[in-house]
Design a protein around this motif. Structure first.
Motif, mmCIF file in Angstrom:
data_model
loop_
_atom_site.group_PDB
_atom_site.id
_atom_site.type_symbol
_atom_site.label_atom_id
_atom_site.label_comp_id
_atom_site.label_asym_id
_atom_site.label_seq_id
_atom_site.Cartn_x
_atom_site.Cartn_y
_atom_site.Cartn_z
ATOM 1 N N ASP A 24 20.431 24.710 11.199
ATOM 2 C CA ASP A 24 19.153 25.445 11.457
ATOM 3 C C ASP A 24 18.006 24.409 11.896
ATOM 4 O O ASP A 24 17.078 24.774 12.468
ATOM 5 C CB ASP A 24 18.463 26.249 10.162
ATOM 6 C CG ASP A 24 19.672 27.497 9.825
ATOM 7 O OD1 ASP A 24 20.307 27.898 10.637
ATOM 8 O OD2 ASP A 24 19.564 28.175 8.835
ATOM 9 N N LYS A 26 18.364 21.432 13.245
ATOM 10 C CA LYS A 26 18.568 21.320 14.503
ATOM 11 C C LYS A 26 17.891 22.033 15.688
ATOM 12 O O LYS A 26 17.443 21.903 16.581
ATOM 13 C CB LYS A 26 20.082 20.811 14.744
ATOM 14 C CG LYS A 26 20.294 20.335 15.978
ATOM 15 C CD LYS A 26 21.927 19.794 16.099
ATOM 16 C CE LYS A 26 22.207 19.245 17.317
ATOM 17 N NZ LYS A 26 23.759 18.692 17.139
ATOM 18 N N GLN A 27 18.390 23.512 15.295
ATOM 19 C CA GLN A 27 17.906 24.441 16.139
ATOM 20 C C GLN A 27 16.464 24.690 16.343
ATOM 21 O O GLN A 27 15.819 24.837 17.364
ATOM 22 C CB GLN A 27 18.610 25.929 15.884
ATOM 23 C CG GLN A 27 18.131 27.150 16.509
ATOM 24 C CD GLN A 27 19.061 26.825 18.121
ATOM 25 O OE1 GLN A 27 20.135 26.316 18.223
ATOM 26 N NE2 GLN A 27 18.210 27.284 19.112
ATOM 27 N N ARG A 28 15.866 24.573 15.163
ATOM 28 C CA ARG A 28 14.238 24.558 15.218
ATOM 29 C C ARG A 28 13.773 23.528 15.994
ATOM 30 O O ARG A 28 12.581 23.679 16.846
ATOM 31 C CB ARG A 28 13.608 24.595 13.668
ATOM 32 C CG ARG A 28 14.015 26.014 12.991
ATOM 33 C CD ARG A 28 12.932 25.939 11.827
ATOM 34 N NE ARG A 28 13.334 24.811 10.539
ATOM 35 C CZ ARG A 28 14.495 24.969 9.824
ATOM 36 N NH1 ARG A 28 15.055 26.178 9.872
ATOM 37 N NH2 ARG A 28 14.661 23.994 9.170
ATOM 38 N N LYS A 29 14.379 22.280 15.771
ATOM 39 C CA LYS A 29 13.667 20.918 16.492
ATOM 40 C C LYS A 29 13.853 21.460 18.286
ATOM 41 O O LYS A 29 13.078 20.980 19.133
ATOM 42 C CB LYS A 29 14.673 19.740 16.378
ATOM 43 C CG LYS A 29 14.129 19.204 14.908
ATOM 44 C CD LYS A 29 14.965 18.109 14.467
ATOM 45 C CE LYS A 29 14.068 16.950 14.964
ATOM 46 N NZ LYS A 29 15.157 15.711 14.534
ATOM 47 N N LEU A 30 14.907 22.067 18.821
ATOM 48 C CA LEU A 30 15.307 22.301 20.057
ATOM 49 C C LEU A 30 14.320 23.487 20.369
ATOM 50 O O LEU A 30 13.672 23.281 21.595
ATOM 51 C CB LEU A 30 16.696 22.818 20.097
ATOM 52 C CG LEU A 30 17.806 21.702 20.284
ATOM 53 C CD1 LEU A 30 19.340 22.450 20.033
ATOM 54 C CD2 LEU A 30 17.811 20.787 21.354
ATOM 55 N N GLU A 31 14.101 24.234 19.547
ATOM 56 C CA GLU A 31 13.138 25.301 20.193
ATOM 57 C C GLU A 31 11.840 25.042 20.275
ATOM 58 O O GLU A 31 11.165 25.260 21.018
ATOM 59 C CB GLU A 31 13.240 26.544 19.093
ATOM 60 C CG GLU A 31 14.420 27.480 19.105
ATOM 61 C CD GLU A 31 14.647 28.154 20.303
ATOM 62 O OE1 GLU A 31 13.732 28.566 21.010
ATOM 63 O OE2 GLU A 31 15.846 28.421 20.389
ATOM 64 N N LYS A 32 11.510 23.773 19.239
ATOM 65 C CA LYS A 32 10.108 23.316 19.311
ATOM 66 C C LYS A 32 9.938 22.410 20.597
ATOM 67 O O LYS A 32 8.652 22.655 21.501
ATOM 68 C CB LYS A 32 9.865 22.407 18.135
ATOM 69 C CG LYS A 32 8.603 21.666 18.157
ATOM 70 C CD LYS A 32 7.333 22.680 17.787
ATOM 71 C CE LYS A 32 6.064 21.775 17.594
ATOM 72 N NZ LYS A 32 5.039 22.538 18.251
ATOM 73 N N LEU A 34 11.635 22.689 23.230
ATOM 74 C CA LEU A 34 11.331 23.925 24.392
ATOM 75 C C LEU A 34 9.790 24.596 24.613
ATOM 76 O O LEU A 34 9.393 24.424 25.872
ATOM 77 C CB LEU A 34 12.352 25.190 24.359
ATOM 78 C CG LEU A 34 13.711 24.902 25.000
ATOM 79 C CD1 LEU A 34 14.571 25.974 24.650
ATOM 80 C CD2 LEU A 34 13.909 24.771 26.358
ATOM 81 N N GLU A 35 9.459 24.831 23.610
ATOM 82 C CA GLU A 35 7.695 25.322 23.736
ATOM 83 C C GLU A 35 7.054 24.374 24.254
ATOM 84 O O GLU A 35 6.106 24.580 24.872
ATOM 85 C CB GLU A 35 7.608 25.834 22.254
ATOM 86 C CG GLU A 35 8.216 26.989 21.632
ATOM 87 C CD GLU A 35 8.104 27.305 20.170
ATOM 88 O OE1 GLU A 35 7.299 26.756 19.621
ATOM 89 O OE2 GLU A 35 8.587 28.208 19.654
ATOM 90 N N ASP A 36 7.333 23.097 23.865
ATOM 91 C CA ASP A 36 6.394 21.929 24.199
ATOM 92 C C ASP A 36 6.528 21.466 25.537
ATOM 93 O O ASP A 36 5.587 20.944 26.313
ATOM 94 C CB ASP A 36 6.620 20.806 23.419
ATOM 95 C CG ASP A 36 6.430 20.959 21.815
ATOM 96 O OD1 ASP A 36 5.394 21.653 21.581
ATOM 97 O OD2 ASP A 36 6.784 19.991 20.934
ATOM 98 N N GLU A 46 19.639 17.728 23.222
ATOM 99 C CA GLU A 46 19.380 17.599 21.663
ATOM 100 C C GLU A 46 19.712 16.330 21.108
ATOM 101 O O GLU A 46 19.527 16.193 19.878
ATOM 102 C CB GLU A 46 20.677 18.792 21.087
ATOM 103 C CG GLU A 46 21.930 18.300 21.501
ATOM 104 C CD GLU A 46 23.023 19.112 20.827
ATOM 105 O OE1 GLU A 46 23.814 18.628 19.998
ATOM 106 O OE2 GLU A 46 23.020 20.375 21.036
#
Length: 54
Positions: A24, A26-32, A34-36, A46
């Motif tokens: 979870d 790791k997934q949050r870091k990837l999502e962040k 993407l947003e940035d 990743e």
């Protein structure tokens, strides 16, 4: 005394929360990431690239 009705019994096939936490995170870091970088043409990696020898 009757047994209390539980509309959401324990799911024996669910992931263990302690084991799922790193995925979870790791997934949050990837999502962040993407947003940035939105909008961008290159997808977020990743993993970090290895340092160059120069």
């Amino acid at each position: 005394m009757t047994k209390e009705f539980n509309p959401a019994p324990h799911d024996k096939h669910a992931d263990d929360p302690k084991q799922a936490a790193p995925a979870d995170k790791k997934q949050r870091k990837l999502e962040k990431g993407l947003e940035d970088t939105f909008p961008a043409s290159d997808p977020v990696s990743e993993t970090q690239p290895k340092p160059s020898k120069d």
